[in-house]
Scaffold this active site. Structure first.
Site, short mmCIF file in Angstrom:
data_model
loop_
_atom_site.label_atom_id
_atom_site.label_comp_id
_atom_site.label_asym_id
_atom_site.label_seq_id
_atom_site.Cartn_x
_atom_site.Cartn_y
_atom_site.Cartn_z
N ASN A 12 0.89 -1.17 0.00
CA ASN A 12 0.00 0.00 0.00
C ASN A 12 0.92 1.21 0.00
OD1 ASN A 12 -1.75 2.07 0.55
ND2 ASN A 12 -2.72 1.09 2.31
N ARG A 87 -2.65 -1.74 -3.51
CA ARG A 87 -3.77 -0.83 -3.41
C ARG A 87 -3.56 0.25 -4.47
NH1 ARG A 87 -5.70 2.17 1.94
NH2 ARG A 87 -7.71 2.82 1.12
N HIS A 175 -12.48 4.26 -0.64
CA HIS A 175 -12.51 3.35 0.51
C HIS A 175 -13.15 2.01 0.15
CE1 HIS A 175 -12.22 6.99 3.43
NE2 HIS A 175 -11.04 6.39 3.34
N ARG A 234 -9.29 17.21 5.04
CA ARG A 234 -10.06 17.53 3.83
C ARG A 234 -11.42 18.13 4.22
NH1 ARG A 234 -9.68 11.70 1.35
NH2 ARG A 234 -7.79 11.28 2.54
N GLU A 372 -8.16 -3.84 4.91
CA GLU A 372 -7.98 -3.61 3.47
C GLU A 372 -6.87 -4.49 2.91
OE1 GLU A 372 -7.81 0.33 4.99
OE2 GLU A 372 -8.99 1.12 3.33
#
Ligand code: ADP
Length: 386
Positions: A12, A87, A175, A234, A372
């Protein structure tokens, strides 16, 4: 020398951190670790059987990748790496499932870099580094957007002239690897896993996904990962008119605005203290409290919107760093969902239980830790065999 066991590498590769894990064919983690603080003072943190070491301060991102893969190769001397899974944040309109990496796939993914400039180039750099280190092993790209490709077109459309949508300016959502993993866990927890479920992935990045039949039907993030909930740095949902104001009335450049909305807003921008939820919950500064209030308010508002998009909701799942660890934030969000029938079980919520609403609660709520990397490992095995 003994026979080597087959294993998969999962990478990742982000801009400021690169995480890895090596999985056996039983999909159990054998090794893991990460380099973080890239761009500042990069540091390698090994998993249980490994040690922490500093990485040269002036190393480029590509040099750090090469260093890390050499380090992993040394650690996995007794293993036979038969596949690598990555990823990749953006799969655009074409990728609704993980894909075997080919030159054509890389070329296609490169064209999507402008949609995720902070992530996509680093994800692709990880694929290229593995290609340099182990030229013959098959690689698999797993996309954060793919899980949402099942959404009805209406959920993906922006109300702008259709020439833009024809060109792929759509609500993609992110996500997806986390939501995919959670979807695999629903049958273990819910009486009706195929019912109407909202999954709240609340971390530094935060979004929600409405699921029906364990498939995504709506989400809060959009064309980019800026939309939706209040995040660490964000802005989340914003009137586009604010951007015109920044451009026209304040003379700001596009790069400055991108930086403000992507890295200086959210919890950090509102509190002016920290992007980290733990810091804000520990602070007695009113601005910290206001940032947390806004985070909770927007979360409740989006739950209402997603519930409306499905015509109801039977269960909410919390995951991600905040969702998994903060009983206080979960409690506040569920208090805001009383009108949907949520009845919090305080003891369950603060004691690490999976189900955190009372047995009678009309809306059931759960905490499910996400994985993940586990999804990437499983998908890599599915595509390369072993
Ligand atoms: P990322 O999106 O970068 O993967 P994480 O999912 O690790 O981030 O989430 C990080 C967020 O989780 C931070 O805001 C952090 O403060 C928050 N967090 C972690 N543990 C707790 C806790 N015990 N209480 C409140 N917030 C927490």
């Amino acid at each position: 020398m003994g026979e080597k066991n087959d294993a998969f590498l999962v990478l990742n590769a982000g801009s400021s951190s690169i995480k890895y894990a090596v999985y056996g064919v039983d999909l159990q983690v054998i090794l893991n670790g990460q380099v973080d603080r890239i761009g500042l003072d990069p540091q390698y943190h090994g998993g249980a059987s490994d040690i922490d070491v500093p990485v040269a301060d002036n190393a480029t991102h590509a040099e750090i990748l090469d260093w890390l893969l050499t380090h992993i190769a040394g650690l996995s001397d007794n293993l036979n790496i038969i596949g690598a899974g990555h990823r990749v944040v953006h799969g655009g309109q074409d990728f609704s499932a993980p894909a075997r990496v080919t030159d054509a796939v890389i070329a296609k993914l490169r064209t999507l870099a402008p949609l995720a400039p902070g992530h996509q180039p680093h994800n692709l750099a990880g694929i290229e580094a593995v290609g340099r280190r182990w030229p013959n092993i098959p690689q698999v790209a797993c996309f954060d957007t793919a899980f949402h490709r099942t959404q009805p077109r209406i959920a993906q459309l922006f109300a702008i002239p259709r020439t833009f949508s024809d060109d792929g300016v759509l609500r993609y959502g992110f996500h997806g690897l986390s939501y995919h993993y959670i979807s695999t866990q629903l049958p273990h927890h819910l009486d009706q896993p195929n019912g109407k479920v909202i999954v709240a992935h609340l971390g530094n990045g935060a979004s929600m996904c409405a699921m029906q039949n364990m498939k995504s039907v709506a989400t809060t993030m959009g064309y980019t990962a800026l939309d939706g909930l209040v995040m660490g740095r964000r802005c989340g949902e914003l009137d586009p008119g604010v951007i015109f104001h920044m451009l026209r009335d304040r003379g700001m450049s596009v790069a400055e605005i991108e930086d403000i909305l992507g890295t200086k807003s959210g919890l950090l921008g509102v509190s002016d203290i920290s992007s980290d939820m733990r810091d804000l919950l520990a602070s007695d500064n009113p601005a910290a409290a206001e940032a947390v209030d806004l985070f909770v308010y927007q979360a409740c508002k989006k739950i209402g919107a997603l519930a409306a998009s499905m015509g109801g909701v039977g269960a909410i799942v919390f995951t991600g760093g905040i969702g998994e660890n903060s009983a206080a934030i979960r409690a506040r969000i569920l208090q805001g969902c009383a009108w949907l029938g949520a009845d919090l079980d305080d003891t369950a919520n603060t004691s690490g239980a999976a189900r955190i609403t009372t047995a009678d609660s009309r809306l059931a709520a759960f905490v499910i830790p996400t994985d993940e990397e586990g999804i990437i490992a499983g998908e890599t095995q599915r595509l390369v065999g072993g």
